[in-house]
Design an enzyme around this catalytic site. Structure first.
Site, PDB file in Angstrom:
ATOM      1  CG  ASP A 161       8.042  -3.617   3.597  1.00  0.00           C
ATOM      2  OD1 ASP A 161       7.252  -4.906   3.173  1.00  0.00           O
ATOM      3  OD2 ASP A 161       6.936  -2.932   4.110  1.00  0.00           O
ATOM      4  NE  ARG A 168       4.379  -9.564  -0.540  1.00  0.00           N
ATOM      5  CZ  ARG A 168       4.062  -9.336   0.685  1.00  0.00           C
ATOM      6  NH1 ARG A 168       4.725  -8.295   1.460  1.00  0.00           N
ATOM      7  NH2 ARG A 168       3.047  -9.754   1.276  1.00  0.00           N
ATOM      8  CB  SER A 183       5.989  -7.088   4.717  1.00  0.00           C
ATOM      9  OG  SER A 183       5.204  -6.123   4.463  1.00  0.00           O
ATOM     10  CE  LYS A 187       5.468  -2.805   6.529  1.00  0.00           C
ATOM     11  NZ  LYS A 187       4.441  -2.692   5.785  1.00  0.00           N
TER      12      LYS A 187
HETATM   13  N1  URA Z   1       0.659  -5.281   5.654  1.00  0.00           N
HETATM   14  C1  URA Z   1       1.835  -5.290   5.520  1.00  0.00           C
HETATM   15  O1  URA Z   1       2.559  -4.331   5.958  1.00  0.00           O
HETATM   16  N2  URA Z   1       2.596  -5.881   4.685  1.00  0.00           N
HETATM   17  C2  URA Z   1       1.925  -6.999   4.056  1.00  0.00           C
HETATM   18  O2  URA Z   1       2.620  -7.902   3.446  1.00  0.00           O
HETATM   19  C3  URA Z   1       0.495  -7.200   4.318  1.00  0.00           C
HETATM   20  C4  URA Z   1       0.032  -6.331   5.275  1.00  0.00           C
END
Ligand code: URA
Ligand code: CA
Length: 435
Positions: A161, A168, A183, A187
């Site tokens: 990520d 991105r 994403s 986490k």
């Molecule tokens: N927060 C994140 O951790 N990822 C994203 O893609 C957008 C906001």
């Protein structure tokens, strides 16, 4: 497998299989798939979307791309809370000790701020001595003994990520619901919680500018949580104006202290009850939301939650004397009032732009390498829906530069404060999404 075939498959609107997604995530993380092919794939996802199954497979593949935290040595049901980002969002500082004070274990991994959004770690570091780096053993020990600890994310949590998010960011593919959902959830899942409460913000200060998109993002994440066996629910909250009154690190620590003493802004307090009640129920410490809320109100009004905050600060090496004397934290050289140019009712305080103003003062980072000035920021004297007289202060600027040197900030603030003949306070909560 060949990446070019998988890009074409997604480009043509077909679904990728679990094996294909795992192959992509592994190859991208170890550098075998180059950025240019991954960029093409993310753009194809941006246009073609993904099914819930694909998003779940992507989430789990990213969660498993690095360390997965094991919280099994912490007793009880661990509930994590995550916000999709906001301005002046002081929630975690209040919520973590509040919920811990009624017996819910809070093993929180938080992040830093970037751009106009603040980060809990930076705010905690505004407390002199506060350590956000603890060994895993120490972290587990503190949560078992004290029910709460807040630390920085381990360096190797969901590295796929990390890499993908950076890509991105520079290829105009951040604003994609499947990519944001995977994403965030990758986490959260790697961070080891049993249950997850999501605060999905909507409005100018949020990723999701409109309610429809926020609802879709929230349902997508709740669905992923379910498929990944983590009980997940989402609260959709308003981020058209900043939450509470303070924006900036030390100012938000002071705001958290005041809220834990029952003297804080009502919207922030309410937000903590709404999110906190969900956490307490998910942790099975109460049967109903009403019961949970009563427990939290009691903990806040009796001083139990504030005592827990002090205990957390002491446990992590912070200077507790500033918690009893928060004025010690207010060290900005200048306090500059911003007078209203006309009388009326506040109709707009554009959250992201106010966040940018605070960042320009030094409260946030433009790039990851920037250092921040804990003392500076903004304190709103009025919020949307409140009446104001010409000349009365809309907000106070806490700065380390004199007024002449921050005229760009003053101009930006005036552009993003609207006063009209009438206006209403926006609803704080726009909806709740459960399985
Ligand atoms: N927060 C994140 O951790 N990822 C994203 O893609 C957008 C906001
Ligand atoms: Ca705030």
């Amino acid at each position: 497998m060949r990446m070019v075939d998988l890009i074409a498959k997604k480009r043509d609107g077909q679904s990728l299989s679990k094996e294909e997604i795992e192959w992509i995530v592994t190859g991208y993380t170890n550098g075998k798939i180059p950025d240019y092919q991954m960029s093409a794939l993310t753009m194809a996802i941006f246009y073609q979307d993904m099914t819930d199954q694909e998003i779940t497979d992507l989430t789990l593949a990213m969660a498993n791309s690095g360390d997965v935290v094991n919280l099994e040595n912490i007793e009880g049901i661990k509930v994590d809370k995550h916000s999709t980002g906001g301005v002046g969002d002081t929630t975690t500082l209040v919520l973590a000790p509040l919920v811990a004070s009624v017996g819910v274990p809070v093993a929180k991994m938080s992040g830093r701020g970037l751009g106009y959004t603040g980060g809990t770690l930076d705010k905690l570091e505004a407390i002199p001595g506060f350590q956000i780096e603890l060994s895993e053993d120490k972290f587990v020990e503190l949560v078992n003994e004290s029910k709460v600890a807040v630390i920085g994310q381990s360096g190797n949590l969901a590295p796929a990520d990390k890499k993908l998010y950076a890509l991105r960011d520079v290829t105009a593919t951040v604003d994609s619901i499947p990519l944001i959902a995977s994403s965030i959830m990758s986490k959260k899942i790697a961070a080891g919680a049993d249950a997850i409460v999501l605060d999905v913000t909507t409005g100018d200060g949020a990723f999701m500018k409109n309610l429809e998109d926020a609802k879709r993002l929230a349902s997508t994440m709740v669905q992923i949580g379910k498929l990944a066996n983590r009980q997940t629910m989402a609260v959709i909250s308003d981020m058209s104006q900043p939450l509470g009154e303070a924006i900036g690190n030390s100012l938000e620590v002071v705001e958290a202290i005041e809220t834990l003493q029952g003297k804080g802004p009502k919207d922030l307090e309410e937000m903590c009850y709404v999110l906190g009640s969900q956490m307490v129920v998910l942790a099975k410490k109460a049967d109903t939301l009403e019961q949970a809320r009563e427990m939290l109100e009691e903990a806040l009004h009796s001083g139990k939650a504030f005592a827990k905050f002090k205990e957390m600060v002491a446990n992590q090496g912070g200077d507790v004397s500033v918690i009893d004397h928060p004025e010690k934290l207010l060290t900005a050289k200048y306090e500059i009032e911003l007078p209203a140019k006309q009388s009326g009712v506040i109709t707009k305080l554009v959250a992201n732009e106010l966040g940018i103003a605070a960042m320009m003062l030094g409260a946030g980072r433009k790039t990851k390498e920037d250092t921040i000035d804990f003392a500076v920021g903004l304190k709103l004297r009025k919020k949307v829906g409140e009446a104001i007289q010409e000349g009365e202060s809309v907000l106070t600027i806490y700065a380390n530069q004199p007024a002449e040197e921050i005229q760009d900030v003053v101009a930006l603030l005036y552009q993003n404060i609207e006063i009209g003949p009438s206006g209403q306070e926006p609803p704080l909560i726009h909806g709740i999404i459960t399985e």
